[in-house]
Design an enzyme around this catalytic site. Sequence first.
Site, PDB file in Angstrom:
ATOM      1  N   LYS A  68      18.218  -8.226  -6.170  1.00  0.00           N
ATOM      2  CA  LYS A  68      17.627  -8.381  -7.499  1.00  0.00           C
ATOM      3  C   LYS A  68      18.142  -9.656  -8.156  1.00  0.00           C
ATOM      4  O   LYS A  68      19.349  -9.945  -8.110  1.00  0.00           O
ATOM      5  CB  LYS A  68      17.984  -7.170  -8.387  1.00  0.00           C
ATOM      6  CG  LYS A  68      17.431  -5.843  -7.871  1.00  0.00           C
ATOM      7  CD  LYS A  68      15.914  -5.834  -7.808  1.00  0.00           C
ATOM      8  CE  LYS A  68      15.391  -4.435  -7.517  1.00  0.00           C
ATOM      9  NZ  LYS A  68      13.936  -4.475  -7.206  1.00  0.00           N
TER      10      LYS A  68
ATOM     11  N   ASP B  56      14.060 -10.394  -5.215  1.00  0.00           N
ATOM     12  CA  ASP B  56      13.090  -9.754  -6.103  1.00  0.00           C
ATOM     13  C   ASP B  56      13.478  -9.955  -7.568  1.00  0.00           C
ATOM     14  O   ASP B  56      14.501  -9.449  -8.014  1.00  0.00           O
ATOM     15  CB  ASP B  56      13.033  -8.248  -5.779  1.00  0.00           C
ATOM     16  CG  ASP B  56      11.917  -7.538  -6.525  1.00  0.00           C
ATOM     17  OD1 ASP B  56      11.166  -8.210  -7.267  1.00  0.00           O
ATOM     18  OD2 ASP B  56      11.800  -6.303  -6.377  1.00  0.00           O
TER      19      ASP B  56
ATOM     20  N   GLU C  43       9.990 -12.261  -4.167  1.00  0.00           N
ATOM     21  CA  GLU C  43       9.121 -11.155  -4.583  1.00  0.00           C
ATOM     22  C   GLU C  43       8.927 -11.145  -6.090  1.00  0.00           C
ATOM     23  O   GLU C  43       9.898 -11.214  -6.844  1.00  0.00           O
ATOM     24  CB  GLU C  43       9.756  -9.831  -4.105  1.00  0.00           C
ATOM     25  CG  GLU C  43       8.923  -8.601  -4.441  1.00  0.00           C
ATOM     26  CD  GLU C  43       9.432  -7.354  -3.724  1.00  0.00           C
ATOM     27  OE1 GLU C  43       9.913  -7.460  -2.581  1.00  0.00           O
ATOM     28  OE2 GLU C  43       9.352  -6.270  -4.319  1.00  0.00           O
TER      29      GLU C  43
ATOM     30  N   ASP D  31       4.277  -7.556  -6.253  1.00  0.00           N
ATOM     31  CA  ASP D  31       4.602  -6.134  -6.371  1.00  0.00           C
ATOM     32  C   ASP D  31       3.992  -5.598  -7.674  1.00  0.00           C
ATOM     33  O   ASP D  31       2.850  -5.113  -7.695  1.00  0.00           O
ATOM     34  CB  ASP D  31       6.140  -5.974  -6.324  1.00  0.00           C
ATOM     35  CG  ASP D  31       6.606  -4.530  -6.381  1.00  0.00           C
ATOM     36  OD1 ASP D  31       5.854  -3.669  -6.862  1.00  0.00           O
ATOM     37  OD2 ASP D  31       7.742  -4.232  -5.961  1.00  0.00           O
TER      38      ASP D  31
ATOM     39  N   LYS E 223       3.595   0.262  -4.374  1.00  0.00           N
ATOM     40  CA  LYS E 223       4.096   1.498  -4.982  1.00  0.00           C
ATOM     41  C   LYS E 223       2.958   2.508  -5.066  1.00  0.00           C
ATOM     42  O   LYS E 223       1.940   2.270  -5.722  1.00  0.00           O
ATOM     43  CB  LYS E 223       4.630   1.227  -6.391  1.00  0.00           C
ATOM     44  CG  LYS E 223       5.679   0.135  -6.479  1.00  0.00           C
ATOM     45  CD  LYS E 223       7.014   0.609  -5.976  1.00  0.00           C
ATOM     46  CE  LYS E 223       8.128  -0.396  -6.234  1.00  0.00           C
ATOM     47  NZ  LYS E 223       8.024  -1.623  -5.428  1.00  0.00           N
TER      48      LYS E 223
ATOM     49  N   TRP F 265      11.149   2.163   0.997  1.00  0.00           N
ATOM     50  CA  TRP F 265      12.292   2.280   0.079  1.00  0.00           C
ATOM     51  C   TRP F 265      12.266   3.667  -0.533  1.00  0.00           C
ATOM     52  O   TRP F 265      11.214   4.138  -0.971  1.00  0.00           O
ATOM     53  CB  TRP F 265      12.179   1.228  -1.036  1.00  0.00           C
ATOM     54  CG  TRP F 265      13.360   1.203  -1.946  1.00  0.00           C
ATOM     55  CD1 TRP F 265      14.483   0.433  -1.811  1.00  0.00           C
ATOM     56  CD2 TRP F 265      13.555   1.988  -3.132  1.00  0.00           C
ATOM     57  NE1 TRP F 265      15.360   0.697  -2.839  1.00  0.00           N
ATOM     58  CE2 TRP F 265      14.823   1.650  -3.654  1.00  0.00           C
ATOM     59  CE3 TRP F 265      12.801   2.950  -3.796  1.00  0.00           C
ATOM     60  CZ2 TRP F 265      15.347   2.224  -4.818  1.00  0.00           C
ATOM     61  CZ3 TRP F 265      13.315   3.541  -4.943  1.00  0.00           C
ATOM     62  CH2 TRP F 265      14.574   3.167  -5.456  1.00  0.00           C
TER      63      TRP F 265
HETATM   64 MG   LIG Z   1       9.738  -5.260  -6.038  1.00  0.00          MG
END
Ligand SMILES: [Mg+2]
Length: 368
Positions: free
Chosen positions: A164, A193, A218, A241, A265, A320
Amino acid sequence: MKISAIEVYHRALPISGEPYRMALQTLTALDSTLVRVRTDSGLEGWGESCPLGPSYQPEHMLGGRAALADMAPHLIGRNPLHIQQVNHVMNQALCGSLYAKAAIDMALWDIAGKAYGARVCDLLGGAVREQLPSYYAISLLPPDAAAAVAQQKQAEGFKRLQLKVGGRDISEDIAAVRKVAEVLAPDTALAVDANRGLSARDAIQLSLACREQRFVLEQPCMTYEQCLGVRRQISHPLYLDEVITDLNMLLRAIGDNAADGFGMKQSRVGGLSQMRTIRDVCAAAGLPMTSDDTWGGDLIAASCLHLGATLQPALCDGVWIAAPYIDGHYDEENAIDIVAGQLRLPSGHGLGVVPQLAAGEAPLMQFD
Ligand SMILES: [Mg+2]
């Protein structure tokens, strides 16, 4: 077979250990919702929805439960095996609220598996493997701490890490990427990301400053258009994403050549049924994707795993799940856990996970 009742349960999912930090959010607990769809045959299916807090996407869990209350009465009496038709009824009853629809959709796939004596992955076309890789997301940390987690997680068996970044000075992000890249094994993949937390200026700087480091960038920026602009000025592969909110956005991104892959997702796009189509569209375009969801417990983990197992390995960037960050399971016997960086498909029919209710636990809402 007819849907005879829909029950809604609440689950609080506190994060164990340190808060989970991303560019724009710090999380200490998740608010998850379980849905039990009962049928006149006695079969029942479970679904789950768990938005990543109230500010990750436009939808949030209080709204999701309100949406379930709105839609559920329209679904009683419908044939749960006609999943496409039930989705159509949901869309007629309520615009949007994909997180709520995803929970119902998941429960329908669970029922179908039980009715046909098959696992959900079988109904989705068949698993190409029984075990598949997960990946580990390293919370927003100072550079040395992030590198230490990267080392630890590789030692545990993870072959893909996500780091992150964002929400702080770009020099610290650059240092973190470099430190983590230093400890990466040659066969460990890295995604950096930003969860929408970088300006276009900083995303470009990060990529240029880390030109020698191997990673995919990302969701660097807030909007689709900003990401598209960044893509034209960087040398790293770019994944989208958060902005891929549904199938139409995916088609647009592919048409614009806006990404080299997608963090997908399930709840965000409306559930397994939509993810099945997205899987096929990504495969047709030759683009890799993850099979993720926004946190959640064993039901969401199982659902992501069933879809993930049907992806061609070359186009699967992993599944994930939130299990490493939360304590406990809904179904201790069939708990979904990561072992040596890998996830194993549950063996039972349907999703293969059946939440255990507390003794005397009453649903938050019930429709029949
Ligand atoms: Mg992501």
